[in-house]
Motif scaffolding. Structure first.
Motif, short mmCIF file in Angstrom:
data_model
loop_
_atom_site.label_atom_id
_atom_site.label_comp_id
_atom_site.label_asym_id
_atom_site.label_seq_id
_atom_site.Cartn_x
_atom_site.Cartn_y
_atom_site.Cartn_z
N ALA A 296 0.81 -1.22 0.00
CA ALA A 296 0.00 0.00 0.00
C ALA A 296 0.84 1.26 0.00
O ALA A 296 0.41 2.30 -0.52
N HIS A 297 2.05 1.19 0.57
CA HIS A 297 2.84 2.42 0.76
C HIS A 297 4.32 2.07 0.94
O HIS A 297 4.82 2.02 2.05
N THR A 298 5.00 1.86 -0.15
CA THR A 298 6.43 1.58 -0.10
C THR A 298 7.18 2.84 0.35
O THR A 298 6.95 3.92 -0.19
N LEU A 299 8.07 2.67 1.34
CA LEU A 299 8.88 3.77 1.84
C LEU A 299 10.35 3.47 1.61
O LEU A 299 10.71 2.40 1.12
N THR A 300 11.23 4.40 1.95
CA THR A 300 12.66 4.20 1.78
C THR A 300 13.23 3.59 3.05
O THR A 300 12.55 3.49 4.07
N GLU A 345 -3.40 7.05 6.14
CA GLU A 345 -2.76 7.84 5.08
C GLU A 345 -1.91 8.97 5.63
O GLU A 345 -0.77 9.19 5.19
N LYS A 346 -2.42 9.72 6.60
CA LYS A 346 -1.68 10.87 7.10
C LYS A 346 -0.38 10.46 7.80
O LYS A 346 0.68 11.05 7.54
N PRO A 347 -0.39 9.45 8.70
CA PRO A 347 0.87 9.04 9.30
C PRO A 347 1.89 8.54 8.28
O PRO A 347 3.08 8.84 8.40
N VAL A 348 1.43 7.79 7.28
CA VAL A 348 2.34 7.32 6.25
C VAL A 348 2.91 8.50 5.47
O VAL A 348 4.12 8.55 5.18
N ARG A 352 6.80 9.62 4.94
CA ARG A 352 7.36 9.78 3.60
C ARG A 352 8.00 11.16 3.45
O ARG A 352 9.10 11.30 2.90
N ARG A 353 7.31 12.20 3.93
CA ARG A 353 7.87 13.55 3.81
C ARG A 353 9.17 13.67 4.59
O ARG A 353 10.14 14.29 4.11
N LEU A 354 9.21 13.10 5.79
CA LEU A 354 10.44 13.14 6.59
C LEU A 354 11.57 12.43 5.85
O LEU A 354 12.70 12.93 5.79
#
Length: 416
Positions: A296-300, A345-348, A352-354
């Motif tokens: 749903a939400h791949t991050l680095t 969505e908001k926590p993810v 992501r922004r950080l």
């Protein structure tokens, strides 16, 4: 002949998101079948960093005691730029019940989750079961999955199918849900080395020199995971220069590892490459299907957020589904999956922004850009409030400020 299983939920993928969700559902008397393509959990993982919120959740779920001796708590984070320390965070100073991230090998975590699940009625883990198709009714609603096993094909019929099969999710592809893959400007080469005697093993280290940066992560019980940046798609060029180029990278970033890397890394097969990207999925669900975790939400890799959000996804979705299955309303499950996305969505997005801000700092490698980056880190280092504010977006999304509830730790090496 095709075997057939029936459950309320079919989870595709036995990673942290899939198994944690399956255990939480089974504890709530929701029947669940997990399809896991591997026959065992004894394989190499990079995602072994577990953030404080997830450690807190694992403790609440009764798993931390079961895992005692399989992990180590981290006490510090240190950033060095140009050979000098520009920021240091001491986790014990953060005012939360569990302020410490831990390094926990995923085989230990997944084995513990599977053991808990197998003691619960309504929990079925089908190992070596690879999802090869989705079942649909005449209206296009997903009603389960088909899996290939060594004993033949298995059909799992379920009211809800969960795609928990990672950053390259096949179920997401088969569903047709649209998504955007956003590549970053770098990839990461990973390797594992013996832990150097000069370091304490309770500190995350980030080393930066010009356009080179590396992550150095203590790994239970006595290793260090090393990840260093290369330009996007630059692995072929690096390999063409030979292993000497790799050795010189480590000489520049961490001379403490110079001897170990030459002894341990004797071919490129002793390394692996991680393609760095994020995935933005506008809709995490459709009738009969929901995506969780990296699907749903791949991050680095920065700040170890993959496992963190996977576990939080699981404990968020499970009670929503419990209530939905208890309702007589036919649309309750769809509303539950939509509510799940709204709540997560908001926590993810914050994480992501950080991560993307940190990626931008890594890219500042001109003399002026490097000076600006070092100045920003030093400003943060001098302000405990600012340091907490920045890191809280990644580490403390669930916990409320309060006294430390658990200071259990093993004795760190000298220098901690």
């Amino acid at each position: 002949m095709t075997a057939e299983l029936t459950a309320q939920v079919c989870v595709v993928g036995g990673g942290p998101a899939g198994l944690a969700l399956a255990v939480e559902l089974a504890r709530r008397s929701v029947s669940v079948v997990v399809l896991e393509q591997s026959g065992h959990f004894d394989r190499s993982f990079r995602g072994e960093s577990v953030s404080p919120d997830s450690v807190w959740l694992l403790d609440r779920l009764g798993l931390l005691d079961r895992l005692e001796g399989s992990y180590q708590r981290m006490h510090h984070m240190e950033i060095m730029d140009g050979g000098r320390t520009v920021m240091r965070a001491d986790f014990e100073r953060f005012p939360y019940p569990n302020p410490y991230p831990v390094e926990l090998p995923q085989p230990a975590l997944l084995s513990a989750l599977a053991e808990v699940g197998e003691d619960l009625p309504g929990f079925t883990l089908l190992r070596r079961g690879t999802a090869v198709g989705l079942l649909r009714d005449d209206d296009g609603r997903i009603t389960g999955a088909r899996a290939r096993t060594p004993d033949g094909e298995v059909t799992v019929r379920a009211a809800l199918t969960v795609a928990a099969d990672g950053r390259f999710s096949k179920v997401r592809e088969m569903s047709g849900l649209p998504y955007e893959k956003v590549p970053l400007d770098r990839d990461v080469v990973w390797l594992k080395l013996p832990f150097p005697a000069e370091w304490d093993d309770r500190t995350y280290r980030i080393r930066i020199r010009g356009d080179q940066h590396g992550l150095f992560i203590p790994t239970h019980p006595d290793s260090v995971r090393v990840g260093f940046n290369i330009p996007k798609g630059g692995l072929k060029e690096l390999r063409a220069k030979g292993l000497t180029a790799l050795y010189e990278r480590l000489d520049l970033l961490a001379p403490e590892l110079s001897g170990a890397v030459r002894q341990e890394v004797t071919s490129w097969s002793d390394t692996s490459m991680l393609d760095i990207f994020t995935s933005v999925v506008p809709r995490w669900s459709m009738p009969g299907l929901v995506l969780v975790g990296d699907a749903a939400h791949t991050l680095t890799p920065i700040l170890g957020q993959g496992v963190n959000h996977a576990i939080i996804d699981a404990v968020t979705l499970a009670p929503l589904l419990e209530r939905a299955f208890a309702a007589v309303d036919a649309g309750a499950v769809e509303r539950a999956t939509e509510e799940f996305q709204r709540s997560r969505e908001k926590p993810v997005s914050r994480s992501r922004r950080l991560q993307l801000r940190q990626e931008k700092l890594f890219e500042l490698h001109s003399p002026l850009g490097g000076a600006l980056r070092r100045s920003l880190y030093r400003v943060m280092d001098r302000s405990p409030r600012l340091k907490l504010r920045v890191l809280a977006g990644a580490y403390f999304q669930l916990q409320k400020p309060g006294p430390v509830a658990d200071r259990r730790t093993t004795q760190p090496r000298a220098g901690a």
